[in-house]
Design an enzyme around this catalytic site. Structure first.
Site, PDB file in Angstrom:
ATOM      1  CE  LYS A   1      14.057  -4.562  -2.201  1.00 34.87           C
ATOM      2  NZ  LYS A   1      15.129  -4.323  -0.990  1.00 34.87           N
TER       3      LYS A   1
ATOM      4  N   PRO B   1       4.033  -2.377   3.163  1.00 31.38           N
ATOM      5  CG  PRO B   1       5.362  -3.091   4.999  1.00 31.38           C
ATOM      6  CD  PRO B   1       4.455  -3.491   3.605  1.00 31.38           C
TER       7      PRO B   1
ATOM      8  N   GLY C   1      11.688  -0.748   3.203  1.00 30.99           N
ATOM      9  CA  GLY C   1      13.132  -1.533   2.449  1.00 30.99           C
ATOM     10  C   GLY C   1      12.389  -3.036   1.599  1.00 30.99           C
ATOM     11  CG  LEU C   2       9.366  -4.874   2.760  1.00 33.44           C
ATOM     12  CD1 LEU C   2       8.148  -5.053   3.357  1.00 33.44           C
ATOM     13  CD2 LEU C   2      10.344  -6.187   2.756  1.00 33.44           C
ATOM     14  CB  ALA C   3      11.285  -3.124  -3.665  1.00 36.60           C
ATOM     15  N   GLY C   4       8.376  -1.092  -2.261  1.00 29.32           N
ATOM     16  CA  GLY C   4       6.999  -0.842  -2.468  1.00 29.32           C
ATOM     17  C   GLY C   4       6.772  -0.280  -3.766  1.00 29.32           C
ATOM     18  N   GLY C   5       7.390   1.248  -3.636  1.00 30.84           N
ATOM     19  CA  GLY C   5       7.283   2.055  -4.707  1.00 30.84           C
ATOM     20  C   GLY C   5       7.786   1.428  -6.241  1.00 30.84           C
ATOM     21  CB  SER C   6      10.557  -0.434  -6.957  1.00 33.19           C
ATOM     22  OG  SER C   6      11.619   0.505  -6.173  1.00 33.19           O
ATOM     23  CB  THR C   7       6.649  -3.723  -6.522  1.00 27.05           C
ATOM     24  OG1 THR C   7       6.294  -5.082  -7.211  1.00 27.05           O
ATOM     25  CG2 THR C   7       5.666  -3.532  -5.592  1.00 27.05           C
TER      26      THR C   7
ATOM     27  CG  ASP D   1      15.255  -2.216  -5.118  1.00 28.14           C
ATOM     28  OD1 ASP D   1      16.327  -2.515  -5.405  1.00 28.14           O
ATOM     29  OD2 ASP D   1      14.781  -1.808  -4.116  1.00 28.14           O
TER      30      ASP D   1
HETATM   31  P1  ATP Z   1      13.336   0.450  -1.390  1.00 26.97           P
HETATM   32  O1  ATP Z   1      13.125  -0.937  -0.886  1.00 26.97           O
HETATM   33  O2  ATP Z   1      13.365   0.131  -2.748  1.00 26.97           O
HETATM   34  O3  ATP Z   1      14.444   1.183  -0.988  1.00 26.97           O
HETATM   35  P2  ATP Z   1      11.092   1.205   0.346  1.00 26.97           P
HETATM   36  O4  ATP Z   1      10.241  -0.136   0.409  1.00 26.97           O
HETATM   37  O5  ATP Z   1      12.219   1.376   1.326  1.00 26.97           O
HETATM   38  O6  ATP Z   1      11.928   1.254  -0.995  1.00 26.97           O
HETATM   39  P3  ATP Z   1       8.914   2.632  -0.647  1.00 26.97           P
HETATM   40  O7  ATP Z   1       7.811   1.957  -0.114  1.00 26.97           O
HETATM   41  O8  ATP Z   1       9.212   2.428  -1.997  1.00 26.97           O
HETATM   42  O9  ATP Z   1      10.267   2.332   0.235  1.00 26.97           O
HETATM   43  O10 ATP Z   1       8.842   4.355  -0.374  1.00 26.97           O
HETATM   44  C1  ATP Z   1       9.865   5.453  -0.331  1.00 26.97           C
HETATM   45  C2  ATP Z   1       9.271   6.651  -0.533  1.00 26.97           C
HETATM   46  O11 ATP Z   1       8.816   6.685  -2.030  1.00 26.97           O
HETATM   47  C3  ATP Z   1       7.698   6.921   0.250  1.00 26.97           C
HETATM   48  O12 ATP Z   1       8.142   7.609   1.542  1.00 26.97           O
HETATM   49  C4  ATP Z   1       6.982   7.648  -0.761  1.00 26.97           C
HETATM   50  O13 ATP Z   1       6.944   8.861  -0.241  1.00 26.97           O
HETATM   51  C5  ATP Z   1       7.558   7.769  -2.006  1.00 26.97           C
HETATM   52  N1  ATP Z   1       6.650   7.025  -2.980  1.00 26.97           N
HETATM   53  C6  ATP Z   1       6.627   7.317  -4.198  1.00 26.97           C
HETATM   54  N2  ATP Z   1       5.862   6.393  -4.918  1.00 26.97           N
HETATM   55  C7  ATP Z   1       5.436   5.492  -4.150  1.00 26.97           C
HETATM   56  C8  ATP Z   1       4.423   4.335  -4.163  1.00 26.97           C
HETATM   57  N3  ATP Z   1       3.916   3.949  -5.305  1.00 26.97           N
HETATM   58  N4  ATP Z   1       4.491   3.623  -3.291  1.00 26.97           N
HETATM   59  C9  ATP Z   1       5.075   3.846  -1.913  1.00 26.97           C
HETATM   60  N5  ATP Z   1       5.889   4.895  -1.827  1.00 26.97           N
HETATM   61  C10 ATP Z   1       6.179   5.795  -2.796  1.00 26.97           C
END
Ligand code: ATP
Length: 315
Positions: free
Chosen positions: A11, A99, A103-109, A141
């Site tokens: 996102k 990545p 800030g793209l919600a990778g873990g959340s998705t 998220d």
């Molecule tokens: P948001 O936008 O929700 O704040 P983000 O995109 O900034 O999230 P993420 O990529 O979700 O951040 O990763 C944040 C931290 O969560 C990573 O440094 C990693 O150690 C941890 N993490 C746990 N599970 C995952 C996953 N499935 N994918 C990515 N990172 C994960």
């Protein structure tokens, strides 16, 4: 039992306003969220054991109990013990395209994909709202990532009002590979500098939410007006992240200059993006950024806005 493969989109935030503090330590937010076609691929495969195992092709992603996808599976097992007993554990394999810490919600998705995938695998027949409620316990998220598309998110980001789909825009995203911004740090820094601007009573908080619900960004989205959307991009967290990370500030400025529509940082960064109306416009921005910042550490992607969240791949 057949494996399930799910597409899990990232996102971006088109709008992020911090309006106050919450008793639970989070911030009260008003955001406009948008799914984009840059997506992880999450596969769930029953493993005949009573455990969940995570694998991921990205070295920065933990594969232990701290992985959000693992936590999603554990939560499903706790909520639906009978289904878990009957179907057992699963191998969760994550192909990372989004990545990390961006800030793209990778873990959340990824977590949202596991909730949707186990619902299918265990034949639970949960509604989207029920899956979103489970997701809200994992992260702010996650509920948005389940349904995706375009939506206003309030509360700590988990209360959603869908907006008309905006799937005709393109986005160029860029992030320095070696740079991550801690989301808790960004919000804490914002609180330290700007808490005097926070709205504190319920009436004023509701007023601030309504200002977005009936404001110009929502009108621009309903009219699919890319130019107006670009002018209304806003992210309060830029006020703390950009001064602390000069390379992100420079990149953000270049994105905004190169795009006819506009550019901004997503969430707590450090990913910045530029909007485009056509694939050709996006390709020009992509190329211009590559030329201007000839840095091998800089990763650039072009994606399209998308109207859906987690999507199972038919097999
Ligand atoms: P948001 O936008 O929700 O704040 P983000 O995109 O900034 O999230 P993420 O990529 O979700 O951040 O990763 C944040 C931290 O969560 C990573 O440094 C990693 O150690 C941890 N993490 C746990 N599970 C995952 C996953 N499935 N994918 C990515 N990172 C994960």
């Amino acid at each position: 039992m057949r494996p399930y493969t799910l597409i899990a989109p990232a996102k971006i935030n088109l709008y992020l306003e911090i309006i106050g503090d919450r008793p639970d330590g989070y911030h009260e937010l008003v955001m406009v969220m948008q799914s984009v076609s840059l997506a992880d691929v999450v596969q769930l495969r029953a493993n005949g054991t009573d455990r969940f195992r995570v694998s991921c092709d990205h070295p920065q992603v933990p594969t232990d109990a701290s992985n959000l996808a693992y936590r999603a599976a554990k939560q499903m097992a706790e909520q639906f013990p009978e289904a878990f007993r009957r179907f057992g554990g699963a191998d969760l394999s994550i192909q990372k395209h989004i990545p990390v810490g961006a800030g793209l919600a990778g873990g959340s998705t990824d977590a949202a994909a596991v909730l949707v995938g186990l619902d299918l695998m265990w034949n639970l027949g949960l509604t989207q709202e029920e899956i979103q409620e489970l997701g809200a316990q994992l992260g702010s998220d996650v509920p948005f990532c389940v349904t995706g598309g375009t939506a206003i998110a309030t509360g700590r980001g988990e209360q959603l009002s869908p907006l008309p789909p905006l799937d005709r825009l393109y986005v160029v995203l860029a992030k320095y590979r070696s740079l991550s911004v801690s989301t808790p740090w960004a919000y804490q820094a914002y609180r330290q500098q700007f808490s005097q601007t926070y709205v504190r009573d319920d009436h004023s908080l509701e007023g601030r939410r309504q200002r977005v619900h009936s404001g110009p960004m929502v009108t621009a989205i309903s009219h699919q007006d890319g130019e107006a959307i670009g002018k209304l991009l806003h992210n309060d967290l830029e006020k703390v992240v950009l001064p602390a990370y000069p390379p992100v500030k420079q990149l953000r400025q270049a994105m905004a200059d190169l795009s006819k529509l506009g550019g901004m940082m997503s969430g707590s960064g450090p990913t910045v993006f530029a909007l485009a109306e056509t694939p050709a416009e996006a390709a020009n921005i992509h190329q211009a950024i590559r030329t201007r910042f000839a840095d091998p550490d800089l990763e650039i992607w072009t994606a399209q806005f998308c109207a859906t969240g987690i999507k199972p791949v038919e097999s």
